[in-house]
Scaffold this motif. Structure first.
Motif, PDB file in Angstrom:
ATOM      1  N   GLY A 225     -27.777 -44.728 -25.367  1.00 40.14           N
ATOM      2  CA  GLY A 225     -26.570 -44.664 -24.551  1.00 40.14           C
ATOM      3  C   GLY A 225     -25.990 -43.272 -24.365  1.00 40.14           C
ATOM      4  N   TYR A 226     -26.649 -42.244 -24.922  1.00 36.42           N
ATOM      5  CA  TYR A 226     -26.092 -40.893 -24.848  1.00 36.42           C
ATOM      6  C   TYR A 226     -26.818 -39.978 -23.858  1.00 36.42           C
ATOM      7  CZ  TYR A 226     -22.610 -41.645 -28.413  1.00 36.42           C
ATOM      8  OH  TYR A 226     -21.490 -42.087 -29.086  1.00 36.42           O
ATOM      9  N   ALA A 227     -27.912 -40.426 -23.274  1.00 40.84           N
ATOM     10  CA  ALA A 227     -28.580 -39.638 -22.234  1.00 40.84           C
ATOM     11  C   ALA A 227     -29.444 -40.573 -21.396  1.00 40.84           C
ATOM     12  CB  ALA A 227     -29.435 -38.527 -22.848  1.00 40.84           C
ATOM     13  N   HIS A 228     -29.271 -40.503 -20.083  1.00 39.18           N
ATOM     14  CA  HIS A 228     -30.164 -41.270 -19.212  1.00 39.18           C
ATOM     15  C   HIS A 228     -30.425 -40.479 -17.934  1.00 39.18           C
ATOM     16  CE1 HIS A 228     -26.177 -42.666 -17.678  1.00 39.18           C
ATOM     17  NE2 HIS A 228     -26.801 -42.597 -16.500  1.00 39.18           N
ATOM     18  N   ARG A 229     -31.599 -40.710 -17.369  1.00 35.75           N
ATOM     19  CA  ARG A 229     -31.978 -39.989 -16.156  1.00 35.75           C
ATOM     20  C   ARG A 229     -31.379 -40.659 -14.917  1.00 35.75           C
ATOM     21  NH1 ARG A 229     -38.253 -38.811 -15.809  1.00 35.75           N
ATOM     22  NH2 ARG A 229     -37.526 -37.928 -13.824  1.00 35.75           N
ATOM     23  N   ILE A 230     -31.082 -39.803 -13.934  1.00 36.05           N
ATOM     24  CA  ILE A 230     -30.665 -40.285 -12.624  1.00 36.05           C
ATOM     25  C   ILE A 230     -31.587 -39.656 -11.576  1.00 36.05           C
ATOM     26  CG2 ILE A 230     -28.267 -40.686 -13.256  1.00 36.05           C
ATOM     27  CD1 ILE A 230     -27.558 -37.984 -11.989  1.00 36.05           C
ATOM     28  N   LYS A 231     -31.612 -40.239 -10.400  1.00 31.15           N
ATOM     29  CA  LYS A 231     -32.449 -39.690  -9.340  1.00 31.15           C
ATOM     30  C   LYS A 231     -31.875 -38.350  -8.874  1.00 31.15           C
ATOM     31  CE  LYS A 231     -34.376 -43.973  -7.484  1.00 31.15           C
ATOM     32  NZ  LYS A 231     -34.571 -44.813  -6.284  1.00 31.15           N
ATOM     33  N   PRO A 232     -32.743 -37.331  -8.688  1.00 29.43           N
ATOM     34  CA  PRO A 232     -32.251 -36.033  -8.213  1.00 29.43           C
ATOM     35  C   PRO A 232     -31.475 -36.130  -6.905  1.00 29.43           C
ATOM     36  CG  PRO A 232     -34.490 -35.799  -9.043  1.00 29.43           C
ATOM     37  CD  PRO A 232     -34.176 -37.272  -9.045  1.00 29.43           C
ATOM     38  N   GLU A 233     -31.860 -37.094  -6.050  1.00 25.81           N
ATOM     39  CA  GLU A 233     -31.155 -37.234  -4.773  1.00 25.81           C
ATOM     40  C   GLU A 233     -29.745 -37.803  -4.941  1.00 25.81           C
ATOM     41  OE1 GLU A 233     -34.489 -40.443  -4.781  1.00 25.81           O
ATOM     42  OE2 GLU A 233     -34.174 -38.413  -5.569  1.00 25.81           O
ATOM     43  N   SER A 234     -29.330 -38.047  -6.181  1.00 22.69           N
ATOM     44  CA  SER A 234     -27.954 -38.486  -6.451  1.00 22.69           C
ATOM     45  C   SER A 234     -26.934 -37.376  -6.219  1.00 22.69           C
ATOM     46  CB  SER A 234     -27.808 -38.949  -7.906  1.00 22.69           C
ATOM     47  OG  SER A 234     -28.614 -40.065  -8.185  1.00 22.69           O
ATOM     48  N   MET A 235     -27.386 -36.119  -6.208  1.00 25.30           N
ATOM     49  CA  MET A 235     -26.421 -35.020  -6.200  1.00 25.30           C
ATOM     50  C   MET A 235     -25.571 -34.983  -4.927  1.00 25.30           C
ATOM     51  SD  MET A 235     -26.788 -34.058  -9.185  1.00 25.30           S
ATOM     52  CE  MET A 235     -25.481 -32.857  -9.073  1.00 25.30           C
ATOM     53  N   LYS A 236     -26.163 -35.265  -3.775  1.00 21.45           N
ATOM     54  CA  LYS A 236     -25.382 -35.227  -2.528  1.00 21.45           C
ATOM     55  C   LYS A 236     -24.294 -36.307  -2.518  1.00 21.45           C
ATOM     56  CE  LYS A 236     -24.432 -34.202   1.890  1.00 21.45           C
ATOM     57  NZ  LYS A 236     -23.634 -35.290   2.399  1.00 21.45           N
ATOM     58  N   PRO A 237     -24.613 -37.587  -2.807  1.00 20.45           N
ATOM     59  CA  PRO A 237     -23.522 -38.573  -2.854  1.00 20.45           C
ATOM     60  C   PRO A 237     -22.477 -38.264  -3.923  1.00 20.45           C
ATOM     61  CG  PRO A 237     -25.633 -39.584  -3.473  1.00 20.45           C
ATOM     62  CD  PRO A 237     -25.933 -38.236  -2.917  1.00 20.45           C
ATOM     63  N   LEU A 238     -22.912 -37.663  -5.038  1.00 21.61           N
ATOM     64  CA  LEU A 238     -21.949 -37.275  -6.070  1.00 21.61           C
ATOM     65  C   LEU A 238     -21.016 -36.187  -5.546  1.00 21.61           C
ATOM     66  CD1 LEU A 238     -23.987 -37.195  -9.401  1.00 21.61           C
ATOM     67  CD2 LEU A 238     -21.843 -38.395  -9.028  1.00 21.61           C
ATOM     68  N   PHE A 239     -21.583 -35.164  -4.903  1.00 23.27           N
ATOM     69  CA  PHE A 239     -20.772 -34.086  -4.330  1.00 23.27           C
ATOM     70  C   PHE A 239     -19.786 -34.653  -3.309  1.00 23.27           C
ATOM     71  CE2 PHE A 239     -23.075 -29.760  -4.970  1.00 23.27           C
ATOM     72  CZ  PHE A 239     -23.273 -30.039  -6.313  1.00 23.27           C
ATOM     73  N   ASP A 240     -20.282 -35.558  -2.464  1.00 25.29           N
ATOM     74  CA  ASP A 240     -19.408 -36.150  -1.438  1.00 25.29           C
ATOM     75  C   ASP A 240     -18.251 -36.914  -2.083  1.00 25.29           C
ATOM     76  OD1 ASP A 240     -20.898 -35.155   0.671  1.00 25.29           O
ATOM     77  OD2 ASP A 240     -22.106 -36.970   0.899  1.00 25.29           O
ATOM     78  N   ALA A 241     -18.543 -37.651  -3.141  1.00 24.10           N
ATOM     79  CA  ALA A 241     -17.493 -38.425  -3.816  1.00 24.10           C
ATOM     80  C   ALA A 241     -16.472 -37.504  -4.482  1.00 24.10           C
ATOM     81  CB  ALA A 241     -18.120 -39.358  -4.861  1.00 24.10           C
ATOM     82  N   ILE A 242     -16.962 -36.412  -5.081  1.00 18.38           N
ATOM     83  CA  ILE A 242     -16.054 -35.434  -5.697  1.00 18.38           C
ATOM     84  C   ILE A 242     -15.143 -34.840  -4.632  1.00 18.38           C
ATOM     85  CG2 ILE A 242     -15.940 -33.208  -6.890  1.00 18.38           C
ATOM     86  CD1 ILE A 242     -18.722 -33.989  -8.139  1.00 18.38           C
ATOM     87  N   SER A 243     -15.736 -34.521  -3.478  1.00 16.40           N
ATOM     88  CA  SER A 243     -14.959 -33.954  -2.374  1.00 16.40           C
ATOM     89  C   SER A 243     -13.900 -34.941  -1.875  1.00 16.40           C
ATOM     90  CB  SER A 243     -15.904 -33.568  -1.227  1.00 16.40           C
ATOM     91  OG  SER A 243     -15.177 -33.190  -0.086  1.00 16.40           O
ATOM     92  N   GLU A 244     -14.297 -36.177  -1.704  1.00 16.60           N
ATOM     93  CA  GLU A 244     -13.378 -37.185  -1.147  1.00 16.60           C
ATOM     94  C   GLU A 244     -12.220 -37.497  -2.091  1.00 16.60           C
ATOM     95  OE1 GLU A 244     -15.998 -40.411  -0.341  1.00 16.60           O
ATOM     96  OE2 GLU A 244     -17.070 -39.297   1.228  1.00 16.60           O
ATOM     97  N   THR A 245     -12.511 -37.526  -3.396  1.00 16.90           N
ATOM     98  CA  THR A 245     -11.470 -37.875  -4.366  1.00 16.90           C
ATOM     99  C   THR A 245     -10.598 -36.684  -4.752  1.00 16.90           C
ATOM    100  OG1 THR A 245     -12.970 -37.447  -6.229  1.00 16.90           O
ATOM    101  CG2 THR A 245     -12.884 -39.713  -5.359  1.00 16.90           C
ATOM    102  N   GLY A 246     -11.112 -35.455  -4.526  1.00 15.05           N
ATOM    103  CA  GLY A 246     -10.372 -34.264  -4.957  1.00 15.05           C
ATOM    104  C   GLY A 246     -10.432 -34.035  -6.452  1.00 15.05           C
ATOM    105  N   LEU A 247     -11.340 -34.734  -7.128  1.00 18.66           N
ATOM    106  CA  LEU A 247     -11.460 -34.615  -8.586  1.00 18.66           C
ATOM    107  C   LEU A 247     -11.868 -33.183  -8.971  1.00 18.66           C
ATOM    108  CD1 LEU A 247     -11.502 -36.385 -11.258  1.00 18.66           C
ATOM    109  CD2 LEU A 247     -13.980 -36.398 -10.978  1.00 18.66           C
ATOM    110  N   PRO A 248     -11.107 -32.521  -9.840  1.00 15.64           N
ATOM    111  CA  PRO A 248     -11.509 -31.181 -10.269  1.00 15.64           C
ATOM    112  C   PRO A 248     -12.673 -31.256 -11.260  1.00 15.64           C
ATOM    113  CG  PRO A 248      -9.469 -31.814 -11.365  1.00 15.64           C
ATOM    114  CD  PRO A 248      -9.805 -32.929 -10.416  1.00 15.64           C
ATOM    115  N   ILE A 249     -13.677 -30.430 -11.035  1.00 11.78           N
ATOM    116  CA  ILE A 249     -14.856 -30.433 -11.897  1.00 11.78           C
ATOM    117  C   ILE A 249     -15.126 -29.023 -12.413  1.00 11.78           C
ATOM    118  CG2 ILE A 249     -15.887 -32.397 -10.709  1.00 11.78           C
ATOM    119  CD1 ILE A 249     -17.834 -30.341  -9.370  1.00 11.78           C
ATOM    120  N   MET A 250     -16.126 -28.919 -13.296  1.00 12.22           N
ATOM    121  CA  MET A 250     -16.602 -27.622 -13.789  1.00 12.22           C
ATOM    122  C   MET A 250     -18.074 -27.492 -13.412  1.00 12.22           C
ATOM    123  SD  MET A 250     -14.761 -27.618 -17.548  1.00 12.22           S
ATOM    124  CE  MET A 250     -14.873 -25.843 -17.814  1.00 12.22           C
TER     125      MET A 250
END
Length: 348
Positions: A225-250
């Motif tokens: 439960g402490y590390a799992h792989r995700i598809k590399p193509e997940s990065m674009k939808p993740l970026f879009d969601a961060i942008s839409e929510t305004g969530l501050p990230i590092m």
């Protein structure tokens, strides 16, 4: 002092000029690769014209960066470019390890192998550029329209090398050796127990060294439960969601000589060819999605609770990009961050 190019530099300068004519949009880092040389050696062909060699203790030079005012800090590796505008503030050094802890420009500097420094003028764009002993870019600082050009000129004059007619001698880099998929000899229960007992994310590096593990080997042997792989193509939808929510990230980008961190929201996201881009006024990121061999969601215990990160690893096993929710020591991570990953990252 005007420089007279050595025969070797003259020949390289001519080859580079020919290459640029055929490849006008190519970047200097890619030019160096194509020409079988280093970026620092290519840049040195401009000595005596638009390039000046710097000398002295680069720690002292970095301590004076605040005098330039608003600048753009650039740190990159083979797969990602991180550009952050702001002011160099709260600068300190412990031997060759430096910290820049401004609100905007946030750096960890490892100056043990900062070998070459240049002041560069290109089409009215002025910069200070630093390279390691292999001729690879460690860190670059560009003036902006808000910068103090007089302070820049004073710094260049202060740290200008007396001899501008020099040949650069760079070290040859060893070929990367493919790592073993497994971790032979690993005491897995002990490693997992120590992972679960972590108090600070920085202690993870010590844990890897203690058990002689690469990043991939460690993640493959993580506690349940402490590390799992995700598809590399997940990065674009993740970026879009961060942008839409305004969530501050590092956003962390590293090479052997520098780590550069952006903290805050990301807004303008777009893809161009293999590059996934963030193009905001004060922060730009250029990520080669095709360089992601493995993408992981990694959870590490700390005294402030679990810290969730996304780690991107290339085919050589090098972690080249990390993402976290905005946080500071003593403050738990934002609950929205792991929830956003859960919702938008495609698990393998």
């Amino acid at each position: 002092m005007k420089s007279t190019l050595s025969p070797d530099r003259t020949e390289l300068k001519e080859r580079w000029a020919e290459y640029k004519l055929a490849n006008p949009k190519s970047r200097i880092r890619d030019d160096a690769k194509a020409l079988g040389t280093s970026e620092a050696e290519l840049l040195a062909t401009g000595l005596g014209t638009n390039v000046q060699l710097l000398a002295g203790d680069f720690r002292e030079l970095i301590k004076e960066m605040g005098s330039l005012g608003h600048v753009m800090a650039l740190t990159r590796n083979d797969h990602v470019v991180h550009e952050r505008k702001g002011v160099y503030e709260k600068i300190s050094f412990n031997n060759h390890v430096g910290l820049v802890l401004g609100e905007d420009i946030d750096l960890r500097l490892f100056l043990g192998d900062w070998k070459f420094g240049f002041a560069v003028s290109e089409n009215d764009r002025f910069s200070l550029q630093f390279f390691n002993s292999f001729g690879e870019a460690a860190h670059k600082i560009y003036l902006t329209e808000k910068s103090n050009k007089e302070a820049y000129d004073a710094l260049v004059a202060k740290y200008l090398a007396a001899d501008q007619d020099v040949n650069l001698f760079v070290s040859e880099k060893k070929e990367k050796v493919a790592e073993s998929e497994e971790a032979p000899g690993l005491d897995r229960p002990a490693f997992q127990q120590e992972w679960l007992a972590l108090k600070d994310t920085h202690d993870f590096f010590t844990l890897l060294r203690k058990h002689n593990l690469s990043r991939k080997q460690a993640l493959r042997n993580a506690p349940e439960g402490y590390a799992h792989r995700i598809k590399p193509e997940s990065m674009k939808p993740l970026f879009d969601a961060i942008s839409e929510t305004g969530l501050p990230i590092m956003v962390f980008v590293s090479n052997p000589n520098c780590i550069q961190i952006h903290t805050g929201p990301i807004k303008k996201i777009f893809v161009m060819g293999p590059w996934l881009n963030v193009m905001d006024p004060e922060f730009n990121l250029h990520l080669r999605e095709d360089a992601i061999d493995e993408a992981w969601v990694v959870r590490k215990p700390t005294e402030d609770g679990i810290v969730t990160g996304i780690e991107l690893i290339d085919k050589d096993g090098v972690m080249f990009n990390q993402f976290f929710g905005k946080r500071k020591p003593g403050i738990p991570e934002l609950a929205e961050w792991p929830a956003l990953i859960e919702q938008h990252a495609i698990q393998l």
